[in-house]
Design an enzyme around this catalytic site. Structure first.
Site, PDB file in Angstrom:
ATOM      1  N   ASP A  38      27.215 -29.355  21.385  1.00 50.75           N
ATOM      2  CA  ASP A  38      26.619 -29.022  20.083  1.00 50.75           C
ATOM      3  C   ASP A  38      26.994 -27.579  19.749  1.00 50.75           C
ATOM      4  O   ASP A  38      27.264 -26.772  20.641  1.00 50.75           O
ATOM      5  CB  ASP A  38      25.088 -29.160  20.141  1.00 50.75           C
ATOM      6  CG  ASP A  38      24.484 -29.395  18.751  1.00 50.75           C
ATOM      7  OD1 ASP A  38      24.050 -30.543  18.486  1.00 50.75           O
ATOM      8  OD2 ASP A  38      24.445 -28.452  17.933  1.00 50.75           O
ATOM      9  N   VAL A  64      32.727 -28.316  16.329  1.00 50.93           N
ATOM     10  CA  VAL A  64      33.768 -29.345  16.190  1.00 50.93           C
ATOM     11  C   VAL A  64      34.797 -29.013  15.116  1.00 50.93           C
ATOM     12  O   VAL A  64      35.832 -29.663  15.044  1.00 50.93           O
ATOM     13  CB  VAL A  64      33.164 -30.749  15.902  1.00 50.93           C
ATOM     14  CG1 VAL A  64      32.343 -31.245  17.067  1.00 50.93           C
ATOM     15  CG2 VAL A  64      32.368 -30.769  14.595  1.00 50.93           C
ATOM     16  N   ASN A  90      29.652 -37.549  16.667  1.00 53.15           N
ATOM     17  CA  ASN A  90      28.409 -37.682  15.903  1.00 53.15           C
ATOM     18  C   ASN A  90      28.101 -36.463  15.032  1.00 53.15           C
ATOM     19  O   ASN A  90      27.406 -36.600  14.025  1.00 53.15           O
ATOM     20  CB  ASN A  90      27.269 -37.924  16.908  1.00 53.15           C
ATOM     21  CG  ASN A  90      25.910 -37.753  16.291  1.00 53.15           C
ATOM     22  OD1 ASN A  90      25.472 -38.593  15.503  1.00 53.15           O
ATOM     23  ND2 ASN A  90      25.234 -36.653  16.637  1.00 53.15           N
ATOM     24  N   TYR A 156      29.701 -35.677   1.057  1.00 52.82           N
ATOM     25  CA  TYR A 156      29.334 -36.457   2.253  1.00 52.82           C
ATOM     26  C   TYR A 156      30.043 -37.824   2.232  1.00 52.82           C
ATOM     27  O   TYR A 156      30.659 -38.234   3.212  1.00 52.82           O
ATOM     28  CB  TYR A 156      27.807 -36.620   2.244  1.00 52.82           C
ATOM     29  CG  TYR A 156      27.198 -37.220   3.478  1.00 52.82           C
ATOM     30  CD1 TYR A 156      26.953 -36.449   4.606  1.00 52.82           C
ATOM     31  CD2 TYR A 156      26.824 -38.556   3.508  1.00 52.82           C
ATOM     32  CE1 TYR A 156      26.358 -37.000   5.731  1.00 52.82           C
ATOM     33  CE2 TYR A 156      26.235 -39.113   4.623  1.00 52.82           C
ATOM     34  CZ  TYR A 156      25.993 -38.324   5.736  1.00 52.82           C
ATOM     35  OH  TYR A 156      25.407 -38.881   6.844  1.00 52.82           O
ATOM     36  N   LYS A 160      32.781 -39.325   4.782  1.00 63.14           N
ATOM     37  CA  LYS A 160      32.434 -40.518   5.574  1.00 63.14           C
ATOM     38  C   LYS A 160      33.348 -41.695   5.227  1.00 63.14           C
ATOM     39  O   LYS A 160      33.700 -42.495   6.095  1.00 63.14           O
ATOM     40  CB  LYS A 160      30.965 -40.890   5.350  1.00 63.14           C
ATOM     41  CG  LYS A 160      29.967 -39.836   5.855  1.00 63.14           C
ATOM     42  CD  LYS A 160      29.983 -39.706   7.366  1.00 63.14           C
ATOM     43  CE  LYS A 160      28.865 -38.823   7.871  1.00 63.14           C
ATOM     44  NZ  LYS A 160      28.844 -38.709   9.338  1.00 63.14           N
TER      45      LYS A 160
HETATM   46  P1  NAI Z   1      20.758 -33.654  12.868  1.00 62.72           P
HETATM   47  O1  NAI Z   1      20.802 -32.566  11.866  1.00 62.72           O
HETATM   48  O2  NAI Z   1      19.456 -34.057  13.478  1.00 62.72           O
HETATM   49  O3  NAI Z   1      21.778 -33.374  14.071  1.00 62.72           O
HETATM   50  C1  NAI Z   1      23.088 -32.953  13.855  1.00 62.72           C
HETATM   51  C2  NAI Z   1      23.538 -32.110  15.015  1.00 62.72           C
HETATM   52  O4  NAI Z   1      24.900 -31.732  14.774  1.00 62.72           O
HETATM   53  C3  NAI Z   1      22.729 -30.815  15.189  1.00 62.72           C
HETATM   54  O5  NAI Z   1      22.301 -30.684  16.528  1.00 62.72           O
HETATM   55  C4  NAI Z   1      23.705 -29.718  14.790  1.00 62.72           C
HETATM   56  O6  NAI Z   1      23.507 -28.507  15.498  1.00 62.72           O
HETATM   57  C5  NAI Z   1      25.041 -30.373  15.137  1.00 62.72           C
HETATM   58  N1  NAI Z   1      26.162 -29.771  14.420  1.00 62.72           N
HETATM   59  C6  NAI Z   1      26.212 -29.416  13.111  1.00 62.72           C
HETATM   60  N2  NAI Z   1      27.403 -28.857  12.820  1.00 62.72           N
HETATM   61  C7  NAI Z   1      28.120 -28.870  13.961  1.00 62.72           C
HETATM   62  C8  NAI Z   1      29.418 -28.410  14.307  1.00 62.72           C
HETATM   63  N3  NAI Z   1      30.219 -27.814  13.413  1.00 62.72           N
HETATM   64  N4  NAI Z   1      29.841 -28.582  15.587  1.00 62.72           N
HETATM   65  C9  NAI Z   1      29.038 -29.173  16.512  1.00 62.72           C
HETATM   66  N5  NAI Z   1      27.801 -29.601  16.246  1.00 62.72           N
HETATM   67  C10 NAI Z   1      27.342 -29.440  14.979  1.00 62.72           C
HETATM   68  O7  NAI Z   1      21.447 -34.903  12.111  1.00 62.72           O
HETATM   69  P2  NAI Z   1      21.454 -36.477  12.394  1.00 62.72           P
HETATM   70  O8  NAI Z   1      20.696 -37.101  11.305  1.00 62.72           O
HETATM   71  O9  NAI Z   1      21.139 -36.810  13.793  1.00 62.72           O
HETATM   72  O10 NAI Z   1      22.988 -36.774  12.091  1.00 62.72           O
HETATM   73  C11 NAI Z   1      23.940 -37.045  13.089  1.00 62.72           C
HETATM   74  C12 NAI Z   1      25.073 -37.813  12.453  1.00 62.72           C
HETATM   75  O11 NAI Z   1      24.566 -39.027  11.892  1.00 62.72           O
HETATM   76  C13 NAI Z   1      25.794 -37.093  11.307  1.00 62.72           C
HETATM   77  O12 NAI Z   1      27.178 -37.328  11.389  1.00 62.72           O
HETATM   78  C14 NAI Z   1      25.213 -37.755  10.074  1.00 62.72           C
HETATM   79  O13 NAI Z   1      26.087 -37.698   8.987  1.00 62.72           O
HETATM   80  C15 NAI Z   1      25.054 -39.187  10.592  1.00 62.72           C
HETATM   81  N6  NAI Z   1      24.125 -39.969   9.829  1.00 62.72           N
HETATM   82  C16 NAI Z   1      22.811 -39.586   9.716  1.00 62.72           C
HETATM   83  C17 NAI Z   1      21.949 -40.343   8.946  1.00 62.72           C
HETATM   84  C18 NAI Z   1      20.520 -39.970   8.754  1.00 62.72           C
HETATM   85  O14 NAI Z   1      19.883 -40.561   7.866  1.00 62.72           O
HETATM   86  N7  NAI Z   1      19.938 -39.079   9.549  1.00 62.72           N
HETATM   87  C19 NAI Z   1      22.415 -41.563   8.256  1.00 62.72           C
HETATM   88  C20 NAI Z   1      23.803 -41.871   8.465  1.00 62.72           C
HETATM   89  C21 NAI Z   1      24.618 -41.095   9.228  1.00 62.72           C
END
Ligand code: NAI
Length: 249
Positions: A38, A64, A90, A156, A160
Site C-alpha cells: 500500500d 503503484v 486492487n 473513474y 475502469k
Molecule cells: P479504500 O479507499 O478503502 O482502499 C484503497 C487503498 O488503496 C487504500 O489503502 C489506499 O491507501 C490505497 N492506495 C491509493 N492510492 C494508491 C497508490 N497510488 N499506490 C498504492 N496504494 C494506493 O478503497 P476500496 O473501496 O477498498 O477500493 C479498492 C478498489 O476497489 C479500488 O480499485 C476501487 O476502485 C475498487 N472498487 C471499489 C468499490 C467500492 O464501492 N468501494 C466498487 C468497485 C470497485
C-alpha cells in the site's frame, strides 16, 4: 474448508484498507503467504496482526503509479517468498465530478492510479510469472463502472473500462503460458472510499442495488479468491460482477 493457497504467494495492492484488506485476510486464512502492499504505512499494522495469529505476511510500502516502486515491490516479494503466484491489483481511488467540472489534474490522478497502476503491476507480475514458468493468476479490481457509466464517474469509468480491455488483452497474450487474468467488478461496497460520500448519495446508491443494500468487502474478497484459485481453472479474461444486481436492472 480446504486451504486453497497453501505454499502460494499472493500480492495485494491497496491492501491497507477496504476490499484489499479483506482480500489479505481471506488469502491468509486460506494458507497463502501474503505480500501486503500500500502507499499508506497502515499495512504494517495489518501484517503484524496477521503474523501474530500465525500467518506469513510481509508489508511493502509502494505507490503503484511509480514504476520503480512497482519493480521494487515485486523484487521484495520474490526475495521474501521465492515466487509470486497471485496478484490482486486492487489499489484505486475515486474523485467524483461531472465531466465539465473535472480538473485535468484530477483526471490524470485517477487514470494514473486506476489504470497506469494496474498496468505496471500486471506488467512486472507477468514478467516474474513468465520467469517462474509455473503459471499464475491475476485478478484486477475493476468496477461496475468499467461496464456501465453513471453521473460523476467520468475519470473513474474511463480508467475502469480500460482495465477491462487490458485484462482481456492479457488473457489473449498469456493464457497459453498458464497465466489466467480476470476482473472482479464490484457494485458499491462499504469501504472508506464509499464512506467518504455524502449520506444522501449513499442512500440513493442503496436503491440502485436490487438486493437492497451495499456490499461488504468480504463479499468481494470471496469472489477474488475464487478467481485466483484452481476452482477457476478454466476462467480467464472474464469480468465477474459482484454487485447485488446493480447492472442487471
Ligand atoms: P479504500 O479507499 O478503502 O482502499 C484503497 C487503498 O488503496 C487504500 O489503502 C489506499 O491507501 C490505497 N492506495 C491509493 N492510492 C494508491 C497508490 N497510488 N499506490 C498504492 N496504494 C494506493 O478503497 P476500496 O473501496 O477498498 O477500493 C479498492 C478498489 O476497489 C479500488 O480499485 C476501487 O476502485 C475498487 N472498487 C471499489 C468499490 C467500492 O464501492 N468501494 C466498487 C468497485 C470497485
Amino acid at each position: 474448508m480446504d486451504k486453497r493457497f497453501m505454499n502460494k504467494t499472493a500480492l495485494v495492492t491497496g491492501a491497507a484498507s477496504g476490499i484489499g484488506e479483506a482480500a489479505v485476510r481471506a488469502f491468509a486464512a486460506e494458507g497463502a503467504n501474503v505480500v501486503i502492499s500500500d502507499i499508506s504505512a497502515d499495512g504494517q499494522n495489518l501484517s503484524e496482526e496477521l503474523n501474530r495469529q500465525g500467518g506469513s505476511t510481509v508489508f511493502i510500502q509502494a505507490d503503484v503509479t511509480k514504476e520503480e516502486d512497482v519493480k521494487r515491490m515485486i523484487d521484495a516479494a520474490v526475495d521474501r517468498y521465492g515466487q509470486l503466484d497471485v496478484l490482486f491489483a486492487n489499489a484505486g481511488i475515486g474523485v467524483p465530478s461531472l465531466i465539465h467540472e473535472t480538473s485535468f489534474d484530477d483526471w490524470k490522478k485517477v487514470i494514473d492510479v486506476n489504470l497506469h497502476g494496474v498496468f505496471l503491476c500486471n506488467k512486472y507480475t507477468i514478467t516474474q510469472m513468465l520467469k517462474q514458468a509455473a503459471g499464475g493468476a491475476i485478478v484486477n479490481n475493476d468496477s461496475i463502472h468499467g461496464l456501465v457509466g453513471r453521473q460523476r464517474t467520468g475519470s473513474y469509468s474511463a480508467a475502469k473500462g480500460a482495465v477491462k480491455l487490458l485484462t482481456q488483452t492479457g488473457c489473449a497474450e498469456y493464457s497459453s503460458r498458464g497465466i489466467r487474468i480476470n476482473n472482479v467488478n464490484p457494485g458499491y461496497i462499504e469501504t472508506p472510499l464509499v464512506d467518504r460520500l455524502p449520506e444522501p448519495v449513499k442512500q440513493e446508491l442503496v436503491k440502485l442495488h436490487p438486493i437492497g443494500r451495499l456490499g461488504r468487502p468480504e463479499e468481494v474478497a470471496k469472489a477474488v479468491l475464487f478467481l485466483a484459485s484452481d476452482d477457476a481453472s478454466f476462467i480467464t479474461g472474464a469480468s465477474l460482477v459482484v454487485d447485488g444486481g446493480y447492472t442487471s436492472v
